[in-house]
Design a protein around this motif. Sequence first.
Motif, PDB file in Angstrom:
ATOM      1  N   PRO A 132       0.804  -1.230   0.000  1.00 45.91           N
ATOM      2  CA  PRO A 132       0.000   0.000   0.000  1.00 45.91           C
ATOM      3  C   PRO A 132       0.837   1.280   0.000  1.00 45.91           C
ATOM      4  CG  PRO A 132      -0.986  -1.607   1.465  1.00 45.91           C
ATOM      5  CD  PRO A 132       0.348  -2.173   1.046  1.00 45.91           C
ATOM      6  N   THR A 133       1.882   1.312   0.792  1.00 43.17           N
ATOM      7  CA  THR A 133       2.744   2.501   0.829  1.00 43.17           C
ATOM      8  C   THR A 133       3.449   2.709  -0.501  1.00 43.17           C
ATOM      9  OG1 THR A 133       3.085   2.266   3.211  1.00 43.17           O
ATOM     10  CG2 THR A 133       4.702   3.576   2.005  1.00 43.17           C
ATOM     11  N   ILE A 134       3.938   1.629  -1.087  1.00 40.37           N
ATOM     12  CA  ILE A 134       4.620   1.726  -2.380  1.00 40.37           C
ATOM     13  C   ILE A 134       3.671   2.278  -3.443  1.00 40.37           C
ATOM     14  CG2 ILE A 134       5.730   0.394  -4.223  1.00 40.37           C
ATOM     15  CD1 ILE A 134       6.631  -1.579  -1.972  1.00 40.37           C
ATOM     16  N   LEU A 135       2.450   1.781  -3.452  1.00 38.12           N
ATOM     17  CA  LEU A 135       1.472   2.238  -4.443  1.00 38.12           C
ATOM     18  C   LEU A 135       1.090   3.700  -4.228  1.00 38.12           C
ATOM     19  CD1 LEU A 135      -0.860  -0.887  -4.727  1.00 38.12           C
ATOM     20  CD2 LEU A 135       0.796  -0.062  -6.409  1.00 38.12           C
ATOM     21  N   ARG A 136       0.878   4.079  -2.989  1.00 38.62           N
ATOM     22  CA  ARG A 136       0.542   5.482  -2.712  1.00 38.62           C
ATOM     23  C   ARG A 136       1.676   6.402  -3.144  1.00 38.62           C
ATOM     24  NH1 ARG A 136      -1.189   3.172   2.473  1.00 38.62           N
ATOM     25  NH2 ARG A 136      -3.439   2.762   2.286  1.00 38.62           N
ATOM     26  N   ASP A 137       2.902   6.007  -2.816  1.00 35.37           N
ATOM     27  CA  ASP A 137       4.058   6.830  -3.190  1.00 35.37           C
ATOM     28  C   ASP A 137       4.201   6.959  -4.702  1.00 35.37           C
ATOM     29  OD1 ASP A 137       4.630   7.154  -0.522  1.00 35.37           O
ATOM     30  OD2 ASP A 137       6.302   5.730  -0.484  1.00 35.37           O
ATOM     31  N   ALA A 138       3.730   5.938  -5.432  1.00 33.38           N
ATOM     32  CA  ALA A 138       3.818   5.954  -6.899  1.00 33.38           C
ATOM     33  C   ALA A 138       2.665   6.721  -7.539  1.00 33.38           C
ATOM     34  CB  ALA A 138       3.832   4.521  -7.430  1.00 33.38           C
ATOM     35  N   GLY A 139       1.679   7.139  -6.740  1.00 34.84           N
ATOM     36  CA  GLY A 139       0.534   7.860  -7.278  1.00 34.84           C
ATOM     37  C   GLY A 139      -0.565   6.961  -7.803  1.00 34.84           C
ATOM     38  N   PHE A 140      -0.592   5.717  -7.326  1.00 25.81           N
ATOM     39  CA  PHE A 140      -1.603   4.753  -7.764  1.00 25.81           C
ATOM     40  C   PHE A 140      -2.959   5.115  -7.169  1.00 25.81           C
ATOM     41  CE2 PHE A 140      -3.688   0.527  -7.539  1.00 25.81           C
ATOM     42  CZ  PHE A 140      -3.490   0.088  -8.842  1.00 25.81           C
ATOM     43  N   ASP A 141      -4.012   4.785  -7.891  1.00 24.48           N
ATOM     44  CA  ASP A 141      -5.386   5.050  -7.457  1.00 24.48           C
ATOM     45  C   ASP A 141      -5.671   4.337  -6.131  1.00 24.48           C
ATOM     46  OD1 ASP A 141      -8.159   5.134  -7.081  1.00 24.48           O
ATOM     47  OD2 ASP A 141      -8.608   4.820  -9.197  1.00 24.48           O
ATOM     48  N   GLU A 142      -5.892   5.118  -5.091  1.00 28.46           N
ATOM     49  CA  GLU A 142      -6.105   4.584  -3.739  1.00 28.46           C
ATOM     50  C   GLU A 142      -7.258   3.577  -3.694  1.00 28.46           C
ATOM     51  OE1 GLU A 142      -5.453   4.357   0.455  1.00 28.46           O
ATOM     52  OE2 GLU A 142      -4.390   5.744  -0.853  1.00 28.46           O
ATOM     53  N   SER A 143      -8.302   3.821  -4.470  1.00 24.72           N
ATOM     54  CA  SER A 143      -9.484   2.964  -4.413  1.00 24.72           C
ATOM     55  C   SER A 143      -9.215   1.554  -4.948  1.00 24.72           C
ATOM     56  CB  SER A 143     -10.641   3.596  -5.193  1.00 24.72           C
ATOM     57  OG  SER A 143     -10.378   3.584  -6.593  1.00 24.72           O
ATOM     58  N   LYS A 144      -8.130   1.391  -5.723  1.00 23.03           N
ATOM     59  CA  LYS A 144      -7.832   0.086  -6.312  1.00 23.03           C
ATOM     60  C   LYS A 144      -6.816  -0.726  -5.502  1.00 23.03           C
ATOM     61  CE  LYS A 144      -8.797   1.556 -11.059  1.00 23.03           C
ATOM     62  NZ  LYS A 144      -8.345   1.547 -12.474  1.00 23.03           N
ATOM     63  N   ILE A 145      -6.278  -0.138  -4.447  1.00 22.72           N
ATOM     64  CA  ILE A 145      -5.263  -0.845  -3.652  1.00 22.72           C
ATOM     65  C   ILE A 145      -5.808  -2.140  -3.046  1.00 22.72           C
ATOM     66  CG2 ILE A 145      -3.793  -0.713  -1.589  1.00 22.72           C
ATOM     67  CD1 ILE A 145      -3.214   2.205  -2.333  1.00 22.72           C
ATOM     68  N   PRO A 146      -7.015  -2.160  -2.462  1.00 22.14           N
ATOM     69  CA  PRO A 146      -7.518  -3.433  -1.918  1.00 22.14           C
ATOM     70  C   PRO A 146      -7.580  -4.538  -2.968  1.00 22.14           C
ATOM     71  CG  PRO A 146      -8.827  -1.607  -1.079  1.00 22.14           C
ATOM     72  CD  PRO A 146      -7.935  -1.033  -2.146  1.00 22.14           C
ATOM     73  N   ALA A 147      -7.935  -4.203  -4.196  1.00 20.66           N
ATOM     74  CA  ALA A 147      -7.999  -5.218  -5.253  1.00 20.66           C
ATOM     75  C   ALA A 147      -6.614  -5.752  -5.581  1.00 20.66           C
ATOM     76  CB  ALA A 147      -8.650  -4.631  -6.510  1.00 20.66           C
ATOM     77  N   VAL A 148      -5.608  -4.893  -5.567  1.00 22.53           N
ATOM     78  CA  VAL A 148      -4.226  -5.337  -5.803  1.00 22.53           C
ATOM     79  C   VAL A 148      -3.799  -6.300  -4.694  1.00 22.53           C
ATOM     80  CG1 VAL A 148      -1.808  -4.609  -5.973  1.00 22.53           C
ATOM     81  CG2 VAL A 148      -3.606  -3.228  -7.044  1.00 22.53           C
ATOM     82  N   LEU A 149      -4.098  -5.950  -3.465  1.00 22.41           N
ATOM     83  CA  LEU A 149      -3.722  -6.800  -2.326  1.00 22.41           C
ATOM     84  C   LEU A 149      -4.416  -8.155  -2.409  1.00 22.41           C
ATOM     85  CD1 LEU A 149      -3.770  -4.216   0.606  1.00 22.41           C
ATOM     86  CD2 LEU A 149      -1.848  -4.940  -0.820  1.00 22.41           C
ATOM     87  N   ASP A 150      -5.665  -8.170  -2.861  1.00 26.53           N
ATOM     88  CA  ASP A 150      -6.388  -9.431  -3.024  1.00 26.53           C
ATOM     89  C   ASP A 150      -5.692 -10.323  -4.053  1.00 26.53           C
ATOM     90  OD1 ASP A 150      -8.802 -11.191  -2.727  1.00 26.53           O
ATOM     91  OD2 ASP A 150      -9.015 -10.673  -4.842  1.00 26.53           O
ATOM     92  N   VAL A 151      -5.232  -9.739  -5.144  1.00 21.53           N
ATOM     93  CA  VAL A 151      -4.516 -10.520  -6.155  1.00 21.53           C
ATOM     94  C   VAL A 151      -3.232 -11.091  -5.571  1.00 21.53           C
ATOM     95  CG1 VAL A 151      -3.340 -10.432  -8.384  1.00 21.53           C
ATOM     96  CG2 VAL A 151      -5.492  -9.203  -8.074  1.00 21.53           C
ATOM     97  N   ILE A 152      -2.487 -10.275  -4.856  1.00 20.43           N
ATOM     98  CA  ILE A 152      -1.213 -10.726  -4.283  1.00 20.43           C
ATOM     99  C   ILE A 152      -1.442 -11.839  -3.268  1.00 20.43           C
ATOM    100  CG2 ILE A 152       0.743 -10.023  -2.835  1.00 20.43           C
ATOM    101  CD1 ILE A 152       0.574  -7.269  -4.263  1.00 20.43           C
ATOM    102  N   ARG A 153      -2.477 -11.701  -2.445  1.00 22.05           N
ATOM    103  CA  ARG A 153      -2.768 -12.720  -1.421  1.00 22.05           C
ATOM    104  C   ARG A 153      -3.079 -14.084  -2.024  1.00 22.05           C
ATOM    105  NH1 ARG A 153      -6.124  -8.627   0.835  1.00 22.05           N
ATOM    106  NH2 ARG A 153      -5.117  -7.657   2.640  1.00 22.05           N
ATOM    107  N   THR A 154      -3.595 -14.109  -3.257  1.00 23.40           N
ATOM    108  CA  THR A 154      -4.069 -15.375  -3.827  1.00 23.40           C
ATOM    109  C   THR A 154      -3.360 -15.721  -5.134  1.00 23.40           C
ATOM    110  OG1 THR A 154      -5.899 -14.228  -4.967  1.00 23.40           O
ATOM    111  CG2 THR A 154      -6.351 -15.123  -2.774  1.00 23.40           C
ATOM    112  N   HIS A 155      -2.074 -15.357  -5.249  1.00 25.45           N
ATOM    113  CA  HIS A 155      -1.379 -15.588  -6.524  1.00 25.45           C
ATOM    114  C   HIS A 155      -0.659 -16.929  -6.600  1.00 25.45           C
ATOM    115  CE1 HIS A 155       2.323 -14.277  -4.380  1.00 25.45           C
ATOM    116  NE2 HIS A 155       2.955 -14.967  -5.313  1.00 25.45           N
ATOM    117  N   GLN A 156      -0.601 -17.686  -5.502  1.00 20.33           N
ATOM    118  CA  GLN A 156       0.137 -18.940  -5.502  1.00 20.33           C
ATOM    119  C   GLN A 156      -0.765 -20.115  -5.894  1.00 20.33           C
ATOM    120  OE1 GLN A 156       3.585 -18.739  -2.402  1.00 20.33           O
ATOM    121  NE2 GLN A 156       1.749 -18.001  -1.369  1.00 20.33           N
TER     122      GLN A 156
END
Length: 200
Positions: A83-107
């Motif tokens: 989340p911090t990396i994405l915010r620092d990069a200027g990523f859309d805050e509203s999409k961060i939870p969806a990114v985290l969901d993908v990362i949690r279930t990528h294996q």
Amino acid sequence: MPSYREALVEYIRRAALPVDKYGHQPRLYSLACEVGRGLVFDDDVVFAAAWLHDLGVFIGHRPEDPGALAHWDHVVYTVDRVPTILRDAGFDESKIPAVLDVIRTHQPADEPASVEAVIVRDADILEQLGSIGILRAVAKVGRDTRYPTFTSVRTVLERALGTLPGKLRLDTSRRLAEGKTRTIALFLSSLAVEDQGELH
């Protein structure tokens, strides 16, 4: 390329150590786009997750102690940092939870729910097959606690061949896997002829 993408690429270019770890991210994103062709998905979420999902496996982000590394959960670490990396990069805050969901279930053992998570997980499985899968496994010999010898790589490749194709969710992924599984099968068959029982 949107500025946040440039920022994430540059961040991973610096963080991906050993340096051969860097190639996985652009290949994974490209594969994910191929797997997802014809599906409706959020490309921002797929891009961010593909580039950041393995942060916790890089030297400098993972433990150096072999005992701690053997029990290391790189996904928990990554989800905490992203989340911090994405915010620092200027990523859309509203999409961060969806990114985290993908990362949690990528294996492979995970059960992804969103279309973005399915796409990235399938692409990540495909990266463990074929010539790339062989190279990635062999490159870890002697520097990863799971791969002390070439024999351990053979075991990993045999397990990948036997289990990973069946975990793919999408028809496109299954088609892409066909040539990759033949490559691993041929490699293992050749290895059985050439190793003379002395692979180690």
